[in-house]
Design an enzyme around this catalytic site. Sequence first.
Site, PDB file in Angstrom:
ATOM      1  N   THR A   1      69.282   6.796  -7.581  1.00  0.00           N
ATOM      2  CA  THR A   1      69.268   6.086  -8.846  1.00  0.00           C
ATOM      3  C   THR A   1      69.461   4.343  -8.734  1.00  0.00           C
ATOM      4  O   THR A   1      69.719   3.840  -8.971  1.00  0.00           O
ATOM      5  CB  THR A   1      69.151   6.730 -10.146  1.00  0.00           C
TER       6      THR A   1
ATOM      7  N   ASP B   1      62.064   4.460 -10.105  1.00  0.00           N
ATOM      8  CA  ASP B   1      63.230   4.359  -8.658  1.00  0.00           C
ATOM      9  C   ASP B   1      63.584   4.745  -7.298  1.00  0.00           C
ATOM     10  O   ASP B   1      63.845   3.928  -6.879  1.00  0.00           O
ATOM     11  CB  ASP B   1      64.496   4.710  -9.668  1.00  0.00           C
ATOM     12  N   HIS B   2      62.966   5.990  -7.076  1.00  0.00           N
ATOM     13  CA  HIS B   2      62.586   6.185  -5.958  1.00  0.00           C
ATOM     14  C   HIS B   2      61.781   7.494  -5.792  1.00  0.00           C
ATOM     15  O   HIS B   2      61.498   8.006  -6.986  1.00  0.00           O
ATOM     16  CB  HIS B   2      63.905   6.774  -5.749  1.00  0.00           C
TER      17      HIS B   2
ATOM     18  N   GLU C   1      62.682   7.679 -14.337  1.00  0.00           N
ATOM     19  CA  GLU C   1      63.546   8.699 -12.990  1.00  0.00           C
ATOM     20  C   GLU C   1      62.860   9.075 -12.001  1.00  0.00           C
ATOM     21  O   GLU C   1      61.356  10.115 -12.216  1.00  0.00           O
ATOM     22  CB  GLU C   1      63.917   9.220 -14.397  1.00  0.00           C
TER      23      GLU C   1
END
Length: 639
Positions: free
Chosen positions: A297, A472-473, A252
């Site tokens: 996400t 994810d980001h 995450e």
Amino acid sequence: MKKIFSHKLSFFLLAVILVWAKTYASYLMEFNLGVKGTTQQILLFINPFSFTIVFLGLALFAKGRRAAIWIIVLDAVMTFVLYANILFYRFFDDFLTFANLKQAGNLGNMSDGVFAIMSFHDIIYVIDLIILIALCVRMPELKASQLKKRWAAVVVLAGVLLFYINLSVAEKDRPELLTRTFDRNYIVKYLGPYNYTIYDGVQAAQNATQKAYASSDDLTSVINYTNSHYAKPNDKYFGAAKGKNIIKIHLESFQSFLIDYKLNGKEVTPFLNKLAHGEEDTMYFDNFFHQTGQGKTADAELMMDNSLFGLPEGTAFVTKGQNTYQSLPAILNQKEGYTSAVLHGDYKSFWNRDQVYKQIGYDKFFDASSYDMSEDNLVNLGLKDKPFFEESIPMLKSLKQPFYAHLLTLTNHYPFILDEKDATLEKGTTGDDTVDGYFQTARYLDEALEQFFKDLKKAGLYDDSVIVIYGDHNGISENHNRAMKEVLGKEITPYQNAMNQRVPLMIRVPGKKGGVNHTFGGETDVMPTLLHLQGIDNKNYINFGTDLFSKDHDQTVAFRNGNYVTPKYTVIDSTVYDTKTGKELKPNKETENLKKQVSEQLNLSDQVLYKDLLRFHKLSDFRPVDPSKYHYGKEKANE
């Protein structure tokens, strides 16, 4: 004062000025709009006026005192729109859309983050309402005397005329502003947040009709594109992981700058650093970029499992949750007999996962109801990463092999909160709470991951498993550029912001040598890569990415807003940079052609989702997923 504001036109003008003032203040204090040049500065200054004049002007048609009341009501509506966008922008670095309204329930799971982004100075966004209400309450003799309706019409028409003047100047500075934009920042910068909201509403209505009028003919251009974009598998890797378990670990908000980064002389992520340098037979892609949009996400999940881009607004997990998909878990199941599962320490309704996973074809969904969600195990959004990984081991062991397991971590999520007892690294010292806390939660995630690897080995699951680790980001948005300048020791330019979209991708294939791979790629490239590792050719599937190991791999990485990066060029809006040096270059035929290709790629992917085109794609060796066959109750490890 009493005499001045006894006329509703005066009351109206005061309201217009107050709304303009707070809107312009929000531009300066809240939004990073990238304003350049005198024209854009002037447009930013005037663009709140047109909608405000038209919208509040409608109240002038009311008789007597009701006009003042309606001005206050309409002002309150505009205040809600503005402040909702401010809060959303602080959290997501983007503007609110109608598609996001379908996701409003998710905010209940993000209360820490929502309250963390509120500020004491937010009172300025309601001061105008307080003033206007006070005028009505404290001046009972306020009559807001009659104004002839033709003058009310003149006021509204003047606002409409001002909008068209605003739009024509904006179109000269940014041609095709309303027809080719992938970036909401432009609409707000040129036309303001209120006109943007109207624009987004029209777009949402148009999108809703697209599916109804779609046909199989619309799929032809998509098939032609994906066929021409296909990259043949690399013989060295094709089938190298056939029949092996796949364990995919979602880090995450984890950005690549954390790899090898030292804070006060200490490695932030020592275990991931070892993996990145070739230990555990792991290949590390150090030029891998996230391609997410508003869905963050959920967009990453969509791309990793479907090789489709997220939508330009909202998230497909919510707005296209009933679509037909040709997903990685479904293909693995039908071609190689794989069992699939998602493991996540949050509740199944978040991001509509309990519905969309059925469309994707996941056999099991171990959500928060399958874990120990006692208070000691929770922080921020949900289950802490260490108990999450520990409790996931028996769940993985319960799956029929070979399996495809997707594990989503949570602790390293904004606003990066960690209990003192769990912190083994001091916070950063930039003075920015978000950035400073990021290092602690990243270290915690790293420690949780290291223990998970040890537990996989003890459980006998490690040796025969492909392990995929990816970020994810972004965790740190552009709102924190001051602190990031201190962290990275360099100016955070638009070019550097693009470089900061790097997230790690690590693929461990048993028996294959690890190391650092400098290939440029993005999240849409992972599905075709994993299919080829399984010995499944992705040629007939609708994939917008290409195999990272292929000699034909396309190293042009498209960002959701239409920008892109290649080993040679990085293009942000209309500015071209040398990817290696960050120096500005003149646009050329090659960069313009690449821009068109990226635009086509994004547009075709959007068509697939908006029109649900995969329902028309018939393949002899693939059956569309039947969501009615999946039911996610409280999954147990011994089932």
